[in-house]
Motif scaffolding. Sequence first.
Motif, PDB file in Angstrom:
ATOM      1  N   ALA A  23       8.885   0.106   8.330  1.00 36.81           N
ATOM      2  CA  ALA A  23       8.222   1.411   8.369  1.00 36.81           C
ATOM      3  C   ALA A  23       7.642   1.755   6.997  1.00 36.81           C
ATOM      4  O   ALA A  23       6.539   2.296   6.908  1.00 36.81           O
ATOM      5  CB  ALA A  23       9.207   2.487   8.820  1.00 36.81           C
ATOM      6  N   PHE A  24       8.357   1.426   5.924  1.00 32.73           N
ATOM      7  CA  PHE A  24       7.840   1.664   4.571  1.00 32.73           C
ATOM      8  C   PHE A  24       6.601   0.814   4.331  1.00 32.73           C
ATOM      9  O   PHE A  24       5.604   1.288   3.788  1.00 32.73           O
ATOM     10  CB  PHE A  24       8.911   1.327   3.521  1.00 32.73           C
ATOM     11  N   ILE A  25       6.677  -0.451   4.726  1.00 33.21           N
ATOM     12  CA  ILE A  25       5.544  -1.354   4.527  1.00 33.21           C
ATOM     13  C   ILE A  25       4.336  -0.851   5.307  1.00 33.21           C
ATOM     14  O   ILE A  25       3.210  -0.859   4.800  1.00 33.21           O
ATOM     15  CB  ILE A  25       5.920  -2.794   4.921  1.00 33.21           C
ATOM     16  N   GLU A  26       4.571  -0.365   6.516  1.00 38.88           N
ATOM     17  CA  GLU A  26       3.469   0.157   7.319  1.00 38.88           C
ATOM     18  C   GLU A  26       2.878   1.423   6.681  1.00 38.88           C
ATOM     19  O   GLU A  26       1.658   1.603   6.648  1.00 38.88           O
ATOM     20  CB  GLU A  26       3.938   0.462   8.743  1.00 38.88           C
ATOM     21  N   ALA A  27       3.740   2.293   6.156  1.00 32.05           N
ATOM     22  CA  ALA A  27       3.271   3.536   5.551  1.00 32.05           C
ATOM     23  C   ALA A  27       2.388   3.287   4.324  1.00 32.05           C
ATOM     24  O   ALA A  27       1.469   4.047   4.051  1.00 32.05           O
ATOM     25  CB  ALA A  27       4.461   4.411   5.167  1.00 32.05           C
ATOM     26  N   PHE A  28       2.664   2.205   3.603  1.00 26.50           N
ATOM     27  CA  PHE A  28       1.911   1.904   2.387  1.00 26.50           C
ATOM     28  C   PHE A  28       1.054   0.648   2.552  1.00 26.50           C
ATOM     29  O   PHE A  28       0.679   0.000   1.572  1.00 26.50           O
ATOM     30  CB  PHE A  28       2.880   1.751   1.202  1.00 26.50           C
ATOM     31  N   ALA A  29       0.703   0.321   3.786  1.00 25.84           N
ATOM     32  CA  ALA A  29      -0.040  -0.912   4.090  1.00 25.84           C
ATOM     33  C   ALA A  29      -1.385  -0.975   3.369  1.00 25.84           C
ATOM     34  O   ALA A  29      -1.776  -2.040   2.879  1.00 25.84           O
ATOM     35  CB  ALA A  29      -0.235  -1.051   5.598  1.00 25.84           C
ATOM     36  N   GLY A  30      -2.094   0.127   3.298  1.00 23.06           N
ATOM     37  CA  GLY A  30      -3.399   0.123   2.642  1.00 23.06           C
ATOM     38  C   GLY A  30      -3.296  -0.229   1.173  1.00 23.06           C
ATOM     39  O   GLY A  30      -4.031  -1.092   0.670  1.00 23.06           O
ATOM     40  N   SER A  31      -2.380   0.393   0.475  1.00 19.85           N
ATOM     41  CA  SER A  31      -2.212   0.106  -0.949  1.00 19.85           C
ATOM     42  C   SER A  31      -1.690  -1.305  -1.173  1.00 19.85           C
ATOM     43  O   SER A  31      -2.099  -1.989  -2.121  1.00 19.85           O
ATOM     44  CB  SER A  31      -1.264   1.128  -1.590  1.00 19.85           C
ATOM     45  N   LEU A  32      -0.790  -1.755  -0.316  1.00 15.29           N
ATOM     46  CA  LEU A  32      -0.288  -3.131  -0.431  1.00 15.29           C
ATOM     47  C   LEU A  32      -1.420  -4.134  -0.232  1.00 15.29           C
ATOM     48  O   LEU A  32      -1.505  -5.136  -0.945  1.00 15.29           O
ATOM     49  CB  LEU A  32       0.837  -3.390   0.584  1.00 15.29           C
ATOM     50  N   ALA A  33      -2.307  -3.858   0.719  1.00 13.93           N
ATOM     51  CA  ALA A  33      -3.438  -4.757   0.968  1.00 13.93           C
ATOM     52  C   ALA A  33      -4.365  -4.810  -0.244  1.00 13.93           C
ATOM     53  O   ALA A  33      -4.803  -5.895  -0.653  1.00 13.93           O
ATOM     54  CB  ALA A  33      -4.205  -4.319   2.209  1.00 13.93           C
ATOM     55  N   VAL A  34      -4.657  -3.664  -0.840  1.00 14.44           N
ATOM     56  CA  VAL A  34      -5.507  -3.629  -2.030  1.00 14.44           C
ATOM     57  C   VAL A  34      -4.852  -4.427  -3.160  1.00 14.44           C
ATOM     58  O   VAL A  34      -5.501  -5.247  -3.819  1.00 14.44           O
ATOM     59  CB  VAL A  34      -5.778  -2.175  -2.479  1.00 14.44           C
ATOM     60  N   ALA A  35      -3.566  -4.216  -3.379  1.00 16.05           N
ATOM     61  CA  ALA A  35      -2.855  -4.921  -4.452  1.00 16.05           C
ATOM     62  C   ALA A  35      -2.881  -6.431  -4.239  1.00 16.05           C
ATOM     63  O   ALA A  35      -3.177  -7.195  -5.160  1.00 16.05           O
ATOM     64  CB  ALA A  35      -1.409  -4.418  -4.538  1.00 16.05           C
ATOM     65  N   ARG A  36      -2.605  -6.862  -3.030  1.00 16.45           N
ATOM     66  CA  ARG A  36      -2.568  -8.309  -2.751  1.00 16.45           C
ATOM     67  C   ARG A  36      -3.947  -8.952  -2.898  1.00 16.45           C
ATOM     68  O   ARG A  36      -4.078 -10.033  -3.461  1.00 16.45           O
ATOM     69  CB  ARG A  36      -2.012  -8.558  -1.355  1.00 16.45           C
ATOM     70  N   VAL A  37      -4.961  -8.294  -2.388  1.00 16.81           N
ATOM     71  CA  VAL A  37      -6.317  -8.850  -2.504  1.00 16.81           C
ATOM     72  C   VAL A  37      -6.730  -8.903  -3.976  1.00 16.81           C
ATOM     73  O   VAL A  37      -7.264  -9.899  -4.454  1.00 16.81           O
ATOM     74  CB  VAL A  37      -7.335  -8.016  -1.672  1.00 16.81           C
ATOM     75  N   TYR A  38      -6.477  -7.845  -4.704  1.00 14.22           N
ATOM     76  CA  TYR A  38      -6.853  -7.810  -6.125  1.00 14.22           C
ATOM     77  C   TYR A  38      -6.146  -8.902  -6.906  1.00 14.22           C
ATOM     78  O   TYR A  38      -6.738  -9.535  -7.780  1.00 14.22           O
ATOM     79  CB  TYR A  38      -6.554  -6.432  -6.719  1.00 14.22           C
ATOM     80  N   LEU A  39      -4.878  -9.143  -6.602  1.00 15.45           N
ATOM     81  CA  LEU A  39      -4.100 -10.159  -7.316  1.00 15.45           C
ATOM     82  C   LEU A  39      -4.372 -11.578  -6.800  1.00 15.45           C
ATOM     83  O   LEU A  39      -3.850 -12.537  -7.351  1.00 15.45           O
ATOM     84  CB  LEU A  39      -2.598  -9.843  -7.206  1.00 15.45           C
ATOM     85  N   GLY A  40      -5.162 -11.693  -5.739  1.00 15.89           N
ATOM     86  CA  GLY A  40      -5.468 -13.009  -5.179  1.00 15.89           C
ATOM     87  C   GLY A  40      -4.310 -13.610  -4.412  1.00 15.89           C
ATOM     88  O   GLY A  40      -4.159 -14.820  -4.354  1.00 15.89           O
ATOM     89  N   GLU A  41      -3.489 -12.758  -3.818  1.00 15.64           N
ATOM     90  CA  GLU A  41      -2.296 -13.215  -3.121  1.00 15.64           C
ATOM     91  C   GLU A  41      -2.390 -13.029  -1.611  1.00 15.64           C
ATOM     92  O   GLU A  41      -1.400 -12.774  -0.944  1.00 15.64           O
ATOM     93  CB  GLU A  41      -1.072 -12.475  -3.664  1.00 15.64           C
ATOM     94  N   VAL A  42      -3.580 -13.180  -1.082  1.00 20.69           N
ATOM     95  CA  VAL A  42      -3.787 -13.039   0.348  1.00 20.69           C
ATOM     96  C   VAL A  42      -3.773 -14.430   0.957  1.00 20.69           C
ATOM     97  O   VAL A  42      -4.425 -15.344   0.467  1.00 20.69           O
ATOM     98  CB  VAL A  42      -5.146 -12.347   0.648  1.00 20.69           C
ATOM     99  N   SER A  43      -3.010 -14.552   2.047  1.00 19.31           N
ATOM    100  CA  SER A  43      -2.952 -15.875   2.687  1.00 19.31           C
ATOM    101  C   SER A  43      -4.014 -16.025   3.744  1.00 19.31           C
ATOM    102  O   SER A  43      -4.625 -15.110   4.172  1.00 19.31           O
ATOM    103  CB  SER A  43      -1.593 -16.100   3.291  1.00 19.31           C
TER     104      SER A  43
END
Length: 136
Positions: A116-136
Amino acid sequence: MMATEAPTPVESGPDLLRRAAERMRERATAASPGPWETYMTIHAEAWVCEVDRGGFGAVALPATGRPDYGKANSEHVASWHPPVALAVADLLERDAEGWEQLAEVLPPATTEGEEAFIEAFAGSLAVARVYLGEVS
């Protein structure tokens, strides 16, 4: 090709957000201050320049694969000038703090709670992962 930083084995969501925010701030403060704009030369090259410098104070000339990418790439780069990156870094930092504050009152004691926490902050987590190049 941009090198990517490997995530730590047990990195929390807030830690990931802070790591991305820190990287954004490092890069933004090292760059010319901005804001930036696209400046078309008489040779139809789309330079990224500091605003109101009339083609002087060039920041970049983005490489292009097709002729029509030059202006679009330059406009995109110009739109991600340091004040924009710093604002996004602030947003990620606020979400990291919000996640931790919420976890103090509603601890994610179960897998469902953590999801539920991950879902609540999914947008910010996605931005962070893409910016850091950690998207699979």
